[in-house]
Design a protein around this motif. Structure first.
Motif, PDB file in Angstrom:
ATOM      1  N   TYR A  72       0.812  -1.206   0.000  1.00 58.84           N
ATOM      2  CA  TYR A  72       0.000   0.000   0.000  1.00 58.84           C
ATOM      3  C   TYR A  72       0.855   1.269   0.000  1.00 58.84           C
ATOM      4  O   TYR A  72       1.922   1.335   0.631  1.00 58.84           O
ATOM      5  CB  TYR A  72      -0.917   0.012   1.230  1.00 58.84           C
ATOM      6  CG  TYR A  72      -1.932  -1.102   1.238  1.00 58.84           C
ATOM      7  CD1 TYR A  72      -3.203  -0.917   0.717  1.00 58.84           C
ATOM      8  CD2 TYR A  72      -1.611  -2.358   1.773  1.00 58.84           C
ATOM      9  CE1 TYR A  72      -4.144  -1.963   0.725  1.00 58.84           C
ATOM     10  CE2 TYR A  72      -2.544  -3.390   1.781  1.00 58.84           C
ATOM     11  CZ  TYR A  72      -3.802  -3.181   1.254  1.00 58.84           C
ATOM     12  OH  TYR A  72      -4.708  -4.208   1.261  1.00 58.84           O
ATOM     13  N   HIS A  76       1.547   4.933   1.289  1.00 59.84           N
ATOM     14  CA  HIS A  76       1.329   5.633   2.554  1.00 59.84           C
ATOM     15  C   HIS A  76       1.555   7.127   2.383  1.00 59.84           C
ATOM     16  O   HIS A  76       2.141   7.578   1.393  1.00 59.84           O
ATOM     17  CB  HIS A  76       2.239   5.060   3.645  1.00 59.84           C
ATOM     18  CG  HIS A  76       1.752   3.746   4.185  1.00 59.84           C
ATOM     19  ND1 HIS A  76       1.301   3.583   5.471  1.00 59.84           N
ATOM     20  CD2 HIS A  76       1.621   2.528   3.596  1.00 59.84           C
ATOM     21  CE1 HIS A  76       0.930   2.323   5.661  1.00 59.84           C
ATOM     22  NE2 HIS A  76       1.122   1.660   4.531  1.00 59.84           N
ATOM     23  N   THR A  77       1.098   7.880   3.344  1.00 59.13           N
ATOM     24  CA  THR A  77       1.146   9.332   3.237  1.00 59.13           C
ATOM     25  C   THR A  77       2.563   9.884   3.331  1.00 59.13           C
ATOM     26  O   THR A  77       2.796  11.043   2.989  1.00 59.13           O
ATOM     27  CB  THR A  77       0.260   9.979   4.320  1.00 59.13           C
ATOM     28  OG1 THR A  77       0.711   9.554   5.615  1.00 59.13           O
ATOM     29  CG2 THR A  77      -1.191   9.554   4.147  1.00 59.13           C
ATOM     30  N   TYR A  96       0.852  -3.120   4.431  1.00 60.36           N
ATOM     31  CA  TYR A  96      -0.373  -2.934   5.199  1.00 60.36           C
ATOM     32  C   TYR A  96      -0.957  -1.567   4.852  1.00 60.36           C
ATOM     33  O   TYR A  96      -0.238  -0.648   4.433  1.00 60.36           O
ATOM     34  CB  TYR A  96      -0.111  -3.047   6.709  1.00 60.36           C
ATOM     35  CG  TYR A  96       1.018  -2.188   7.226  1.00 60.36           C
ATOM     36  CD1 TYR A  96       0.789  -0.849   7.588  1.00 60.36           C
ATOM     37  CD2 TYR A  96       2.303  -2.685   7.349  1.00 60.36           C
ATOM     38  CE1 TYR A  96       1.823  -0.050   8.055  1.00 60.36           C
ATOM     39  CE2 TYR A  96       3.344  -1.893   7.811  1.00 60.36           C
ATOM     40  CZ  TYR A  96       3.100  -0.580   8.161  1.00 60.36           C
ATOM     41  OH  TYR A  96       4.125   0.209   8.612  1.00 60.36           O
ATOM     42  N   PRO A  97      -2.273  -1.385   5.009  1.00 57.72           N
ATOM     43  CA  PRO A  97      -2.919  -0.142   4.591  1.00 57.72           C
ATOM     44  C   PRO A  97      -2.511   1.035   5.472  1.00 57.72           C
ATOM     45  O   PRO A  97      -2.091   0.867   6.629  1.00 57.72           O
ATOM     46  CB  PRO A  97      -4.416  -0.451   4.732  1.00 57.72           C
ATOM     47  CG  PRO A  97      -4.505  -1.936   4.802  1.00 57.72           C
ATOM     48  CD  PRO A  97      -3.239  -2.403   5.439  1.00 57.72           C
ATOM     49  N   PRO A  98      -2.664   2.261   4.961  1.00 57.73           N
ATOM     50  CA  PRO A  98      -2.369   3.446   5.777  1.00 57.73           C
ATOM     51  C   PRO A  98      -3.462   3.671   6.818  1.00 57.73           C
ATOM     52  O   PRO A  98      -4.606   3.219   6.652  1.00 57.73           O
ATOM     53  CB  PRO A  98      -2.359   4.574   4.740  1.00 57.73           C
ATOM     54  CG  PRO A  98      -3.288   4.104   3.667  1.00 57.73           C
ATOM     55  CD  PRO A  98      -3.102   2.610   3.597  1.00 57.73           C
ATOM     56  N   ASP A  99      -3.115   4.396   7.870  1.00 58.86           N
ATOM     57  CA  ASP A  99      -4.113   4.719   8.892  1.00 58.86           C
ATOM     58  C   ASP A  99      -4.413   6.212   8.932  1.00 58.86           C
ATOM     59  O   ASP A  99      -5.099   6.692   9.843  1.00 58.86           O
ATOM     60  CB  ASP A  99      -3.673   4.227  10.269  1.00 58.86           C
ATOM     61  CG  ASP A  99      -2.317   4.797  10.681  1.00 58.86           C
ATOM     62  OD1 ASP A  99      -1.783   5.682   9.962  1.00 58.86           O
ATOM     63  OD2 ASP A  99      -1.771   4.338  11.697  1.00 58.86           O
ATOM     64  N   ASP A 100      -3.875   6.964   7.950  1.00 55.95           N
ATOM     65  CA  ASP A 100      -4.173   8.385   7.852  1.00 55.95           C
ATOM     66  C   ASP A 100      -4.438   8.738   6.395  1.00 55.95           C
ATOM     67  O   ASP A 100      -4.439   7.853   5.523  1.00 55.95           O
ATOM     68  CB  ASP A 100      -3.029   9.229   8.435  1.00 55.95           C
ATOM     69  CG  ASP A 100      -1.682   8.895   7.797  1.00 55.95           C
ATOM     70  OD1 ASP A 100      -1.626   7.980   6.940  1.00 55.95           O
ATOM     71  OD2 ASP A 100      -0.681   9.541   8.146  1.00 55.95           O
ATOM     72  N   SER A 101      -4.677  10.004   6.112  1.00 56.33           N
ATOM     73  CA  SER A 101      -5.089  10.424   4.781  1.00 56.33           C
ATOM     74  C   SER A 101      -4.229  11.567   4.272  1.00 56.33           C
ATOM     75  O   SER A 101      -3.701  12.373   5.056  1.00 56.33           O
ATOM     76  CB  SER A 101      -6.563  10.877   4.809  1.00 56.33           C
ATOM     77  OG  SER A 101      -7.401   9.839   5.291  1.00 56.33           O
ATOM     78  N   SER A 144      -5.878   7.044   1.671  1.00 53.19           N
ATOM     79  CA  SER A 144      -6.583   6.963   2.945  1.00 53.19           C
ATOM     80  C   SER A 144      -6.878   5.499   3.229  1.00 53.19           C
ATOM     81  O   SER A 144      -6.687   4.643   2.359  1.00 53.19           O
ATOM     82  CB  SER A 144      -7.895   7.767   2.894  1.00 53.19           C
ATOM     83  OG  SER A 144      -8.831   7.117   2.053  1.00 53.19           O
ATOM     84  N   PRO A 145      -7.360   5.187   4.437  1.00 58.94           N
ATOM     85  CA  PRO A 145      -7.746   3.798   4.698  1.00 58.94           C
ATOM     86  C   PRO A 145      -8.837   3.303   3.755  1.00 58.94           C
ATOM     87  O   PRO A 145      -8.908   2.106   3.451  1.00 58.94           O
ATOM     88  CB  PRO A 145      -8.236   3.853   6.150  1.00 58.94           C
ATOM     89  CG  PRO A 145      -7.512   5.014   6.748  1.00 58.94           C
ATOM     90  CD  PRO A 145      -7.417   6.020   5.642  1.00 58.94           C
ATOM     91  N   ALA A 173      -7.428   3.054  -0.674  1.00 63.09           N
ATOM     92  CA  ALA A 173      -6.156   2.372  -0.399  1.00 63.09           C
ATOM     93  C   ALA A 173      -5.411   2.115  -1.706  1.00 63.09           C
ATOM     94  O   ALA A 173      -5.485   1.017  -2.284  1.00 63.09           O
ATOM     95  CB  ALA A 173      -6.405   1.069   0.346  1.00 63.09           C
TER      96      ALA A 173
END
Length: 408
Positions: A69, A71-72, A79-84, A260-261, A264
């Motif tokens: 994934y 990421h920001t 693994y996916p991001p947890d923010d945007s 973002s989550p 993705a």
């Protein structure tokens, strides 16, 4: 299908070849593919890469997709991001991102072709976004189609989204592996046009084509996102007008990648288990001297009842780690001798070869047949064949073939 060019030290973009000496006939009227799996060109190590892989099926056995994934922080992680975050760049069709290397073999002039370094020119531009994995802790082998899913918007009703995948060396070289592009109006299908509503976020699945490559420990996997790759792909004028070459009416587009989550963005990577090449079989086993080549002889040829097939150059110790198969012209398997020393299947071993007699089944018609033999360097080191089956063939094994003419 694509074929590697150059030497191993020059690396390759994914090599998949049929129709050459790497072509292998298989059952059910299909041909197997031989795929070069290159890797780190700064080493001479062939334990994990710079080897040929042969497969009867596609995708290759054992391949599974793994999502990596965006990421920001512009990294790529499993693994996916947890923010945007949103990343906007400006695409000007009058100043497109240039093609440097790749699959185009004519018409690129000084751009050249093949696995070129993207860092000096492409990655220094302001109209690209660069996402990279951290340095890999262990080699990662990819064999198959790479997919890139983007969530993006534009201030135009049509634009392109282009992706380049590179292997980043520890010294900063960013070597092109493969690429792809998608026209926004064709994001749902090439048989229809669905124009964008400016500002709305859409899902884009960019086909980055297939690779066979091992990313070495300490290297990074990089995705370069832009909206052009010219002249490999014609520029999109961003107008939504009917497609034409060198459209004189062009608009500048501001394109945004959304992370973002929920949105993705990610690479879908065709991961294959990494297995080392061990010709000796164990630390205590003596090395096996694989012949550089061997030949198949048949007499008489043409024949009308039986033919004596002689394999010259079958390996050391009076044994022949060999699988012999015979196919008709459609590729249908008609006879198979399991992977085993030839003296176990009725062949008198010689110092440099062995012979056996083939008597076709009475139901086989007259015609042209192909006998193929593969020398498997691991069969003397504990690799057993499935009785009546292909067994675990060595992807580096030497192959020879001979045409037979059967006249009843």
């Amino acid at each position: 299908m694509r074929t590697p060019f150059g030497t191993r030290r020059n690396s390759y973009i994914c090599g998949i070849t049929t129709g050459s000496k790497a072509t292998l006939w298989t059952a059910n009227t299909r041909r197997a593919s031989s795929i070069i799996s290159p890797g780190d060109c700064d080493t001479d190590d062939t334990t994990y890469w710079n080897r040929w892989i042969t497969t009867d099926t596609w995708p290759v056995p054992g391949m599974g997709y793994e999502d990596y994934y965006f990421h920001t922080d512009m990294s790529i992680k499993p693994y996916p991001p947890d923010d945007s975050a949103e990343f906007t760049y400006t695409y000007d069709p009058d100043d497109p991102s240039p093609t440097i290397g790749g699959r185009e073999f004519i018409g690129l002039g000084s751009a050249g072709y093949g696995p070129k370094n993207q860092a000096p020119i492409v990655e220094t531009r302001e109209d690209v976004l660069i996402f990279s994995t951290p340095p890999l802790e262990e080699p990662l082998k990819l064999v198959g189609k790479i997919k890139c899913r983007l969530y993006a918007s534009s201030d135009r009703i049509d634009t392109d989204f282009a992706v380049r995948i590179t292997d980043v060396y520890p010294d900063g070289r960013s070597i092109l592996m493969t690429d792809g592009i998608l026209k926004a109006r064709h994001r749902i299908g090439f048989d229809r046009e669905d124009f964008l509503v400016p500002g709305n976020v859409y899902e884009f699945d960019v086909d980055c084509w297939s690779v066979g490559h091992v990313f070495n420990e300490g290297h990074q996997i990089r995705a370069i996102i832009s909206s052009s790759n010219y002249p490999r792909f014609e520029v999109n004028p961003n107008t939504g007008a009917p497609l034409m070459r060198n459209d004189p009416v062009r608009l500048v587009a501001n394109n945004t990648i959304h992370i973002s989550p929920i949105n993705a963005c990610r690479l879908e990577l065709p991961v294959v288990p990494l297995t080392p090449l061990n010709l000796a079989g164990s630390d205590d086993a003596p090395p096996i001297g694989k012949p550089e080549s061997f030949a198949i002889f048949a007499y008489p040829n043409p024949f009308n009842s039986t033919v004596t097939i002689t394999i010259d150059g079958v390996g050391p110790h009076g044994r022949a780690p060999m699988q012999v198969e015979i196919f008709d012209v459609s590729g249908r398997l008609v006879e198979r001798i399991p992977l085993a020393p030839l003296n176990k299947v009725g062949v008198e071993p010689r110092e440099t070869g062995g012979s056996f007699i083939w008597q076709p089944d009475p139901d086989l018609p007259s015609g042209v047949y192909l006998v193929r033999a593969r020398w498997d360097s691991r069969s003397l080191s504990g690799v057993e064949a499935t009785e009546g089956g292909r067994g675990d063939l060595d992807p580096t094994g030497t192959v020879a073939a001979k045409r037979l003419v059967y006249l009843k």
